[in-house]
Design a protein around this motif. Structure first.
Motif, PDB file in Angstrom:
ATOM      1  N   VAL A   1       0.872  -1.180   0.000  1.00 18.01           N
ATOM      2  CA  VAL A   1       0.000   0.000   0.000  1.00 18.01           C
ATOM      3  C   VAL A   1       0.906   1.226   0.000  1.00 18.01           C
ATOM      4  CG1 VAL A   1      -1.728   1.279   1.335  1.00 18.01           C
ATOM      5  CG2 VAL A   1      -1.849  -1.224   1.184  1.00 18.01           C
ATOM      6  N   LYS A   2       0.709   2.091  -0.992  1.00 23.19           N
ATOM      7  CA  LYS A   2       1.623   3.221  -1.181  1.00 23.19           C
ATOM      8  C   LYS A   2       0.873   4.544  -1.073  1.00 23.19           C
ATOM      9  CE  LYS A   2       4.944   0.738  -3.951  1.00 23.19           C
ATOM     10  NZ  LYS A   2       5.781   0.733  -5.138  1.00 23.19           N
ATOM     11  N   LYS A   3       1.624   5.606  -0.808  1.00 21.09           N
ATOM     12  CA  LYS A   3       1.010   6.941  -0.751  1.00 21.09           C
ATOM     13  C   LYS A   3       0.811   7.458  -2.165  1.00 21.09           C
ATOM     14  CE  LYS A   3       0.969  11.167   1.806  1.00 21.09           C
ATOM     15  NZ  LYS A   3       1.464  11.889   2.961  1.00 21.09           N
ATOM     16  N   PHE A   4      -0.316   8.122  -2.391  1.00 23.25           N
ATOM     17  CA  PHE A   4      -0.536   8.738  -3.692  1.00 23.25           C
ATOM     18  C   PHE A   4       0.600   9.719  -3.992  1.00 23.25           C
ATOM     19  CE2 PHE A   4      -5.226   7.814  -3.251  1.00 23.25           C
ATOM     20  CZ  PHE A   4      -5.343   7.096  -4.436  1.00 23.25           C
ATOM     21  N   PRO A   5       0.983   9.849  -5.265  1.00 27.67           N
ATOM     22  CA  PRO A   5       2.037  10.797  -5.617  1.00 27.67           C
ATOM     23  C   PRO A   5       1.674  12.217  -5.188  1.00 27.67           C
ATOM     24  CG  PRO A   5       1.469   9.410  -7.499  1.00 27.67           C
ATOM     25  CD  PRO A   5       0.469   9.118  -6.425  1.00 27.67           C
ATOM     26  N   ALA A   6       2.708  13.020  -4.969  1.00 31.28           N
ATOM     27  CA  ALA A   6       2.519  14.381  -4.451  1.00 31.28           C
ATOM     28  C   ALA A   6       1.681  15.253  -5.387  1.00 31.28           C
ATOM     29  CB  ALA A   6       3.870  15.025  -4.198  1.00 31.28           C
ATOM     30  N   ASP A   7       1.659  14.915  -6.692  1.00 30.94           N
ATOM     31  CA  ASP A   7       0.885  15.751  -7.621  1.00 30.94           C
ATOM     32  C   ASP A   7      -0.615  15.438  -7.561  1.00 30.94           C
ATOM     33  OD1 ASP A   7       1.369  13.290  -8.727  1.00 30.94           O
ATOM     34  OD2 ASP A   7       1.872  14.011 -10.723  1.00 30.94           O
ATOM     35  N   ASN A   8      -1.009  14.388  -6.826  1.00 30.81           N
ATOM     36  CA  ASN A   8      -2.429  14.131  -6.575  1.00 30.81           C
ATOM     37  C   ASN A   8      -2.892  14.969  -5.392  1.00 30.81           C
ATOM     38  OD1 ASN A   8      -2.063  12.011  -8.404  1.00 30.81           O
ATOM     39  ND2 ASN A   8      -3.479  10.701  -7.299  1.00 30.81           N
ATOM     40  N   LYS A   9      -4.137  15.405  -5.429  1.00 30.93           N
ATOM     41  CA  LYS A   9      -4.698  16.054  -4.245  1.00 30.93           C
ATOM     42  C   LYS A   9      -4.971  14.956  -3.220  1.00 30.93           C
ATOM     43  CE  LYS A   9      -8.319  19.088  -2.645  1.00 30.93           C
ATOM     44  NZ  LYS A   9      -9.667  19.598  -2.875  1.00 30.93           N
ATOM     45  N   ILE A  10      -4.390  15.106  -2.024  1.00 26.84           N
ATOM     46  CA  ILE A  10      -4.510  14.061  -0.998  1.00 26.84           C
ATOM     47  C   ILE A  10      -5.216  14.652   0.218  1.00 26.84           C
ATOM     48  CG2 ILE A  10      -3.199  12.502   0.478  1.00 26.84           C
ATOM     49  CD1 ILE A  10      -0.952  12.606  -1.608  1.00 26.84           C
ATOM     50  N   PRO A  11      -6.157  13.933   0.819  1.00 26.26           N
ATOM     51  CA  PRO A  11      -6.632  12.612   0.395  1.00 26.26           C
ATOM     52  C   PRO A  11      -7.577  12.695  -0.807  1.00 26.26           C
ATOM     53  CG  PRO A  11      -7.920  13.372   2.267  1.00 26.26           C
ATOM     54  CD  PRO A  11      -6.854  14.409   2.033  1.00 26.26           C
ATOM     55  N   GLN A  12      -7.729  11.540  -1.473  1.00 29.67           N
ATOM     56  CA  GLN A  12      -8.854  11.437  -2.410  1.00 29.67           C
ATOM     57  C   GLN A  12     -10.109  11.377  -1.539  1.00 29.67           C
ATOM     58  OE1 GLN A  12     -10.740   8.801  -6.025  1.00 29.67           O
ATOM     59  NE2 GLN A  12      -9.359   7.741  -4.667  1.00 29.67           N
ATOM     60  N   MET A  13     -11.002  12.317  -1.748  1.00 26.18           N
ATOM     61  CA  MET A  13     -12.168  12.387  -0.875  1.00 26.18           C
ATOM     62  C   MET A  13     -13.391  12.696  -1.718  1.00 26.18           C
ATOM     63  SD  MET A  13     -12.386  14.881   2.293  1.00 26.18           S
ATOM     64  CE  MET A  13     -13.041  14.408   3.799  1.00 26.18           C
ATOM     65  N   GLY A  14     -14.345  11.786  -1.713  1.00 21.29           N
ATOM     66  CA  GLY A  14     -15.573  12.003  -2.465  1.00 21.29           C
ATOM     67  C   GLY A  14     -15.870  10.836  -3.390  1.00 21.29           C
ATOM     68  N   TRP A  15     -16.623  11.115  -4.434  1.00 24.82           N
ATOM     69  CA  TRP A  15     -17.135  10.078  -5.320  1.00 24.82           C
ATOM     70  C   TRP A  15     -16.202   9.844  -6.492  1.00 24.82           C
ATOM     71  CZ3 TRP A  15     -21.568   7.480  -3.937  1.00 24.82           C
ATOM     72  CH2 TRP A  15     -22.283   8.027  -2.861  1.00 24.82           C
ATOM     73  N   ASN A  16     -15.988   8.580  -6.823  1.00 22.67           N
ATOM     74  CA  ASN A  16     -15.207   8.204  -7.998  1.00 22.67           C
ATOM     75  C   ASN A  16     -15.794   6.893  -8.533  1.00 22.67           C
ATOM     76  OD1 ASN A  16     -13.249   8.116  -9.999  1.00 22.67           O
ATOM     77  ND2 ASN A  16     -11.532   8.480  -8.596  1.00 22.67           N
ATOM     78  N   THR A  17     -15.331   6.486  -9.716  1.00 23.38           N
ATOM     79  CA  THR A  17     -15.936   5.317 -10.367  1.00 23.38           C
ATOM     80  C   THR A  17     -15.073   4.067 -10.213  1.00 23.38           C
ATOM     81  OG1 THR A  17     -14.914   6.042 -12.435  1.00 23.38           O
ATOM     82  CG2 THR A  17     -17.207   6.660 -12.083  1.00 23.38           C
ATOM     83  N   ILE A  18     -15.742   2.916 -10.313  1.00 22.17           N
ATOM     84  CA  ILE A  18     -15.041   1.622 -10.287  1.00 22.17           C
ATOM     85  C   ILE A  18     -15.167   0.964 -11.670  1.00 22.17           C
ATOM     86  CG2 ILE A  18     -15.061   1.132  -7.825  1.00 22.17           C
ATOM     87  CD1 ILE A  18     -17.719  -0.341  -8.164  1.00 22.17           C
ATOM     88  N   HIS A  19     -14.097   0.297 -12.075  1.00 18.95           N
ATOM     89  CA  HIS A  19     -14.004  -0.310 -13.412  1.00 18.95           C
ATOM     90  C   HIS A  19     -13.470  -1.736 -13.306  1.00 18.95           C
ATOM     91  CE1 HIS A  19     -13.755   4.009 -14.429  1.00 18.95           C
ATOM     92  NE2 HIS A  19     -12.798   4.043 -13.524  1.00 18.95           N
ATOM     93  N   ASN A  20     -13.531  -2.458 -14.435  1.00 22.25           N
ATOM     94  CA  ASN A  20     -12.932  -3.802 -14.542  1.00 22.25           C
ATOM     95  C   ASN A  20     -13.432  -4.722 -13.422  1.00 22.25           C
ATOM     96  OD1 ASN A  20     -11.264  -2.861 -16.734  1.00 22.25           O
ATOM     97  ND2 ASN A  20     -10.001  -1.849 -15.191  1.00 22.25           N
TER      98      ASN A  20
END
Length: 195
Positions: free
Chosen positions: A102-121
């Motif tokens: 389990v890794k930290k999101f890269p610094a260029d991502n807004k952290i935390p990811q907070m809210g709605w997102n989609t699931i695929h595959n």
């Protein structure tokens, strides 16, 4: 059906219990190994920091119980991350069910990811009746990399494993209990899984 919700002081358990109630089931909060071992289904929630949560699991001996469970187990958010080998959060060794870091999101991502997102595959009975690109609710700064046990992915700067499955262990990075009708359906699917 006897549903155990693992009680180790690191879960947003009330919302999980309410979601189960809406489905017509009762989830019983427990740290008792005998009760957990004998439950029909086990839910392993988690909110907070990985190192503090693992410390609580070790102190209670639940770190020895969870890996030997034979019934369907659902790890939610931090619960899923603790089922992995290792987390960069606090340099923490996990329970080793899923062979992934389990890794930290890269610094260029807004952290935390907070809210709605989609699931695929989507690839598991957990997602029966769920369409590709359905929205779920997430709050996290760390992610599991995609591996062969990945049963759903989400894109947030990069593609990561938003759900994992190995044998009787399932893990979801999102919060099904906060994901509206989609999350309720996923929880209902979990309760129907027979091994």
């Amino acid at each position: 059906m006897k549903i155990a919700i693992i009680d180790y002081g690191a879960g947003n358990v009330k919302s999980v219990q309410f979601a189960l109630n809406r489905l017509g089931f009762e989830g019983i909060l427990s740290a008792d190994p005998a009760f957990i071992l004998n439950a029909d289904k086990v839910i392993f929630p988690g909110v907070g920091a990985a190192n503090a949560a693992m410390k609580k699991l070790r102190e209670s001996g639940l770190d020895q119980i969870i890996p030997i469970l034979k019934q369907p187990v659902l790890g939610i958010c931090l619960g899923m991350q603790l089922l992995c080998n290792y987390s960069e959060e606090g340099n923490t060794d996990g329970l080793g069910i899923f062979d992934v870091a389990v890794k930290k999101f890269p610094a260029d991502n807004k952290i935390p990811q907070m809210g709605w997102n989609t699931i695929h595959n989507l690839k598991s009975p957990l997602f029966d009746g769920i369409s590709e690109n359905e929205y779920v609710y997430l709050v996290h700064s760390f992610y599991a990399e995609k591996i062969e046990n990945t049963i759903a992915t989400t894109k947030y700067g990069l593609d990561y494993a938003s759900a994992l499955q190995k044998d009787n262990f399932f893990g979801v990075q999102f919060h099904p209990e906060k994901s509206g009708k989609t999350g309720e359906k996923i929880l209902g699917n979990f309760l129907k899984i027979e091994l």
